[in-house]
Design a protein around this motif. Sequence first.
Motif, mmCIF file in Angstrom:
data_model
loop_
_atom_site.group_PDB
_atom_site.id
_atom_site.type_symbol
_atom_site.label_atom_id
_atom_site.label_comp_id
_atom_site.label_asym_id
_atom_site.label_seq_id
_atom_site.Cartn_x
_atom_site.Cartn_y
_atom_site.Cartn_z
ATOM 1 N N ALA A 50 0.833 -1.204 0.000
ATOM 2 C CA ALA A 50 0.000 0.000 0.000
ATOM 3 C C ALA A 50 0.869 1.255 0.000
ATOM 4 O O ALA A 50 0.543 2.239 -0.661
ATOM 5 C CB ALA A 50 -0.930 -0.002 1.211
ATOM 6 N N LEU A 51 1.980 1.232 0.737
ATOM 7 C CA LEU A 51 2.885 2.389 0.744
ATOM 8 C C LEU A 51 3.522 2.597 -0.623
ATOM 9 O O LEU A 51 3.702 3.734 -1.067
ATOM 10 C CB LEU A 51 3.964 2.205 1.813
ATOM 11 C CG LEU A 51 3.497 2.371 3.255
ATOM 12 C CD1 LEU A 51 4.613 1.993 4.215
ATOM 13 C CD2 LEU A 51 3.037 3.783 3.497
ATOM 14 N N VAL A 52 3.864 1.509 -1.299
ATOM 15 C CA VAL A 52 4.441 1.618 -2.641
ATOM 16 C C VAL A 52 3.430 2.239 -3.595
ATOM 17 O O VAL A 52 3.754 3.134 -4.383
ATOM 18 C CB VAL A 52 4.895 0.227 -3.146
ATOM 19 C CG1 VAL A 52 5.233 0.271 -4.624
ATOM 20 C CG2 VAL A 52 6.080 -0.266 -2.342
ATOM 21 N N VAL A 53 2.179 1.794 -3.513
ATOM 22 C CA VAL A 53 1.128 2.332 -4.374
ATOM 23 C C VAL A 53 0.910 3.814 -4.068
ATOM 24 O O VAL A 53 0.760 4.638 -4.976
ATOM 25 C CB VAL A 53 -0.175 1.527 -4.203
ATOM 26 C CG1 VAL A 53 -1.340 2.199 -4.915
ATOM 27 C CG2 VAL A 53 0.014 0.113 -4.716
ATOM 28 N N MET A 54 0.914 4.171 -2.769
ATOM 29 C CA MET A 54 0.707 5.567 -2.392
ATOM 30 C C MET A 54 1.839 6.448 -2.918
ATOM 31 O O MET A 54 1.603 7.537 -3.433
ATOM 32 C CB MET A 54 0.617 5.721 -0.872
ATOM 33 C CG MET A 54 0.263 7.139 -0.463
ATOM 34 S SD MET A 54 0.314 7.409 1.287
ATOM 35 C CE MET A 54 2.065 7.534 1.556
ATOM 36 N N GLN A 55 3.069 5.968 -2.806
ATOM 37 C CA GLN A 55 4.194 6.755 -3.303
ATOM 38 C C GLN A 55 4.075 6.952 -4.811
ATOM 39 O O GLN A 55 4.320 8.050 -5.324
ATOM 40 C CB GLN A 55 5.510 6.081 -2.965
ATOM 41 C CG GLN A 55 6.709 6.908 -3.354
ATOM 42 C CD GLN A 55 8.009 6.268 -2.896
ATOM 43 O OE1 GLN A 55 8.033 5.120 -2.473
ATOM 44 N NE2 GLN A 55 9.089 7.007 -2.985
ATOM 45 N N ARG A 56 3.672 5.927 -5.530
ATOM 46 C CA ARG A 56 3.511 6.035 -6.981
ATOM 47 C C ARG A 56 2.426 7.053 -7.328
ATOM 48 O O ARG A 56 2.577 7.866 -8.239
ATOM 49 C CB ARG A 56 3.165 4.670 -7.567
ATOM 50 C CG ARG A 56 3.292 4.626 -9.061
ATOM 51 C CD ARG A 56 3.030 3.255 -9.647
ATOM 52 N NE ARG A 56 3.663 2.177 -8.936
ATOM 53 C CZ ARG A 56 3.029 1.057 -8.551
ATOM 54 N NH1 ARG A 56 1.755 0.887 -8.823
ATOM 55 N NH2 ARG A 56 3.670 0.111 -7.897
ATOM 56 N N MET B 293 1.455 9.576 -5.443
ATOM 57 C CA MET B 293 1.929 10.907 -5.092
ATOM 58 C C MET B 293 2.862 11.452 -6.166
ATOM 59 O O MET B 293 2.811 12.635 -6.509
ATOM 60 C CB MET B 293 2.634 10.889 -3.736
ATOM 61 C CG MET B 293 1.674 10.784 -2.573
ATOM 62 S SD MET B 293 2.488 10.741 -0.987
ATOM 63 C CE MET B 293 3.287 12.320 -0.953
ATOM 64 N N GLN B 294 3.725 10.599 -6.713
ATOM 65 C CA GLN B 294 4.638 11.048 -7.764
ATOM 66 C C GLN B 294 3.868 11.434 -9.018
ATOM 67 O O GLN B 294 4.151 12.454 -9.648
ATOM 68 C CB GLN B 294 5.650 9.948 -8.090
ATOM 69 C CG GLN B 294 6.717 9.792 -7.056
ATOM 70 C CD GLN B 294 7.652 8.634 -7.377
ATOM 71 O OE1 GLN B 294 7.362 7.805 -8.226
ATOM 72 N NE2 GLN B 294 8.759 8.569 -6.671
ATOM 73 N N SER B 295 2.881 10.620 -9.386
ATOM 74 C CA SER B 295 2.157 10.903 -10.625
ATOM 75 C C SER B 295 1.283 12.143 -10.498
ATOM 76 O O SER B 295 1.040 12.834 -11.482
ATOM 77 C CB SER B 295 1.305 9.701 -11.033
ATOM 78 O OG SER B 295 0.277 9.492 -10.089
ATOM 79 N N LEU C 45 5.549 19.187 -4.832
ATOM 80 C CA LEU C 45 5.065 20.286 -4.002
ATOM 81 C C LEU C 45 5.611 20.201 -2.590
ATOM 82 O O LEU C 45 5.984 21.202 -1.988
ATOM 83 C CB LEU C 45 3.532 20.287 -3.961
ATOM 84 C CG LEU C 45 2.837 20.697 -5.244
ATOM 85 C CD1 LEU C 45 1.341 20.456 -5.129
ATOM 86 C CD2 LEU C 45 3.123 22.146 -5.544
ATOM 87 N N ILE C 46 5.677 18.999 -2.060
ATOM 88 C CA ILE C 46 6.200 18.817 -0.706
ATOM 89 C C ILE C 46 7.672 19.197 -0.663
ATOM 90 O O ILE C 46 8.118 19.902 0.247
ATOM 91 C CB ILE C 46 5.988 17.362 -0.237
ATOM 92 C CG1 ILE C 46 4.505 17.089 -0.046
ATOM 93 C CG2 ILE C 46 6.741 17.089 1.058
ATOM 94 C CD1 ILE C 46 4.178 15.630 0.189
ATOM 95 N N LYS C 47 8.436 18.736 -1.648
ATOM 96 C CA LYS C 47 9.861 19.057 -1.662
ATOM 97 C C LYS C 47 10.085 20.555 -1.826
ATOM 98 O O LYS C 47 11.004 21.127 -1.253
ATOM 99 C CB LYS C 47 10.560 18.300 -2.784
ATOM 100 C CG LYS C 47 10.751 16.841 -2.471
ATOM 101 C CD LYS C 47 11.515 16.137 -3.554
ATOM 102 C CE LYS C 47 11.687 14.682 -3.214
ATOM 103 N NZ LYS C 47 12.404 13.944 -4.264
#
Length: 109
Positions: free
Chosen positions: A47-53, A55-57, A63-65
């Motif tokens: 789920a964390l991997v999917v969330m990171q993907r 967020m990147q897309s 924006l966070i960076k």
Amino acid sequence: MNSMAKKVSNIFGFPGAVCNPLCSMHQQLQQWRGIRVRVRNGNLEQALVVMQRKMQSSGMERLIKRQQTVHVKNSEKRVLARKALERRIRSQELARKLQAILVKKVRGL
């Protein structure tokens, strides 16, 4: 994970929060909708991997960076400014070349 969620909530606020005038419609939509990830079979890592993907897309990671307040040395600022200038010049040159090609095609030369 909690620190990432805090950063996201600090940037976007809550759904009812007023967005500054520079926000685009997509950011406002994203702010309202949020990112939801389903945890299947208790597999939190996936789920964390999917969330990171996601967020990147969606561009949220950038924006966070951008919002992070860290010290940037003057030498790094100069390097970043030079790279941005080179990118802008390359983009303008490409636009000029494409415009010249389109003008020639339209005129039938």
